[in-house]
Scaffold this motif. Structure first.
Motif, PDB file in Angstrom:
ATOM      1  N   ASP A  98       3.029  27.901 -52.745  1.00 50.22           N
ATOM      2  CA  ASP A  98       1.878  27.276 -53.375  1.00 50.22           C
ATOM      3  C   ASP A  98       1.404  28.084 -54.582  1.00 50.22           C
ATOM      4  O   ASP A  98       0.794  29.128 -54.437  1.00 50.22           O
ATOM      5  N   HIS A  99       1.663  27.626 -55.778  1.00 44.36           N
ATOM      6  CA  HIS A  99       1.119  28.211 -56.998  1.00 44.36           C
ATOM      7  C   HIS A  99       1.384  29.702 -57.145  1.00 44.36           C
ATOM      8  O   HIS A  99       0.483  30.478 -57.419  1.00 44.36           O
TER       9      HIS A  99
ATOM     10  N   THR B  95       5.350  22.011 -60.477  1.00 44.46           N
ATOM     11  CA  THR B  95       4.581  20.809 -60.152  1.00 44.46           C
ATOM     12  C   THR B  95       4.603  20.593 -58.647  1.00 44.46           C
ATOM     13  O   THR B  95       5.420  21.169 -57.931  1.00 44.46           O
ATOM     14  N   ASP B  96       3.708  19.739 -58.201  1.00 46.16           N
ATOM     15  CA  ASP B  96       3.645  19.436 -56.781  1.00 46.16           C
ATOM     16  C   ASP B  96       4.704  18.397 -56.425  1.00 46.16           C
ATOM     17  O   ASP B  96       4.810  17.372 -57.092  1.00 46.16           O
ATOM     18  N   TYR B 100       4.868  20.492 -51.763  1.00 49.46           N
ATOM     19  CA  TYR B 100       5.477  21.779 -52.086  1.00 49.46           C
ATOM     20  C   TYR B 100       5.584  21.915 -53.596  1.00 49.46           C
ATOM     21  O   TYR B 100       5.640  20.932 -54.318  1.00 49.46           O
ATOM     22  N   GLN B 101       5.610  23.165 -54.026  1.00 44.63           N
ATOM     23  CA  GLN B 101       5.674  23.424 -55.454  1.00 44.63           C
ATOM     24  C   GLN B 101       7.122  23.516 -55.907  1.00 44.63           C
ATOM     25  O   GLN B 101       7.901  24.280 -55.358  1.00 44.63           O
TER      26      GLN B 101
END
Lengths: 113, 115
Positions: A98-99, B95-96, B100-101
């Motif tokens: 996540d990010h 990006t999503d 998940y990225q």
């Protein structure tokens, strides 16, 4: 330890061989990735593992089989590959999926004869 | 699907010249943006990243990049390049993807700095 290690550095295999690529990190990262990079092309995502579970498979052929035995290790099992699978295989990890920025290993240069 | 474009495939500059490498992406949602560098024979290293906040981000080795949301761009700049900056530079967009990225890389720009 702030690096991702990959073994072997180079691998040559025949189309009937079975081999494995290994990736290891000790940064406490819980997301790990496999990328494929052909010559003069950008890395292309193959698989994402998050907390040791496969979360993304980018329609990769079944002759590539990933495995995440624990949070520090990521394997890529290879079987019945084709010459067009020859490429640089990159492993990466991030804190989680996540990010977060990804840290890349040096890659395994694979040649399929 | 998202895509990332790097318009310059090969750039040749003399030392001390200024550098700007273009990067445009196509994705309508929230993005995180990165520039990676790959020196000859070495692995990908992060130069800088943008997640939120000030759209002008500073990275290592004197590089900076500006996120312009309206132009879907994230151009890389350096006021004065050195021979040691010779490398391949990749723009990347996170990006999503189904919770998940996912990171998508641009095609890369090969920079050659002439002493």
């Amino acid at each position: 330890d702030t690096e991702v290690t990959q073994t072997p550095k180079h691998l040559v295999m025949g189309m009937t061989n079975k081999k494995s690529l290994k990736c290891e990190q000790h940064m406490g990262h819980r997301a790990m990735y496999w990328y494929k990079q052909k010559a003069k092309k950008p890395p292309e995502l193959m698989f994402v593992y998050s907390y040791e579970k496969l979360s993304i498979n980018e329609s990769v052929p079944s002759r590539f089989s990933p495995e995440c035995p624990n949070s520090s290790l990521l394997n890529l099992h290879l079987h019945a590959l084709q010459p067009e699978d020859s490429a640089l295989y990159l492993c990466a990890s991030s804190l989680n999926s996540d990010h977060n920025e990804q840290f890349f290993g040096p890659g395994t240069r694979l040649t399929v004869l | 699907a998202q895509s990332v474009s790097q318009h310059n495939h090969h750039v040749i500059l003399s030392e001390a010249a200024s550098l700007e490498l273009g990067c445009n992406y196509s994705y309508g949602g929230t993005v995180n943006l990165f520039w990676y560098v790959q020196y000859p024979g070495q692995h990908l290293q992060l130069l800088l990243k943008y997640f939120s906040g000030d759209p002008l981000v500073k990275g290592i080795k004197g590089f900076e990049a500006e996120f312009i949301k309206s132009k879907f761009s994230f151009n890389l700049r350096k006021p004065s390049v050195q021979w040691s900056d010779t490398a391949e530079y990749f723009c990347a967009v996170m990006t999503d993807s189904g919770g998940y990225q996912k990171v998508t890389f641009g095609t890369g720009t090969k920079l050659q700095v002439i002493p």
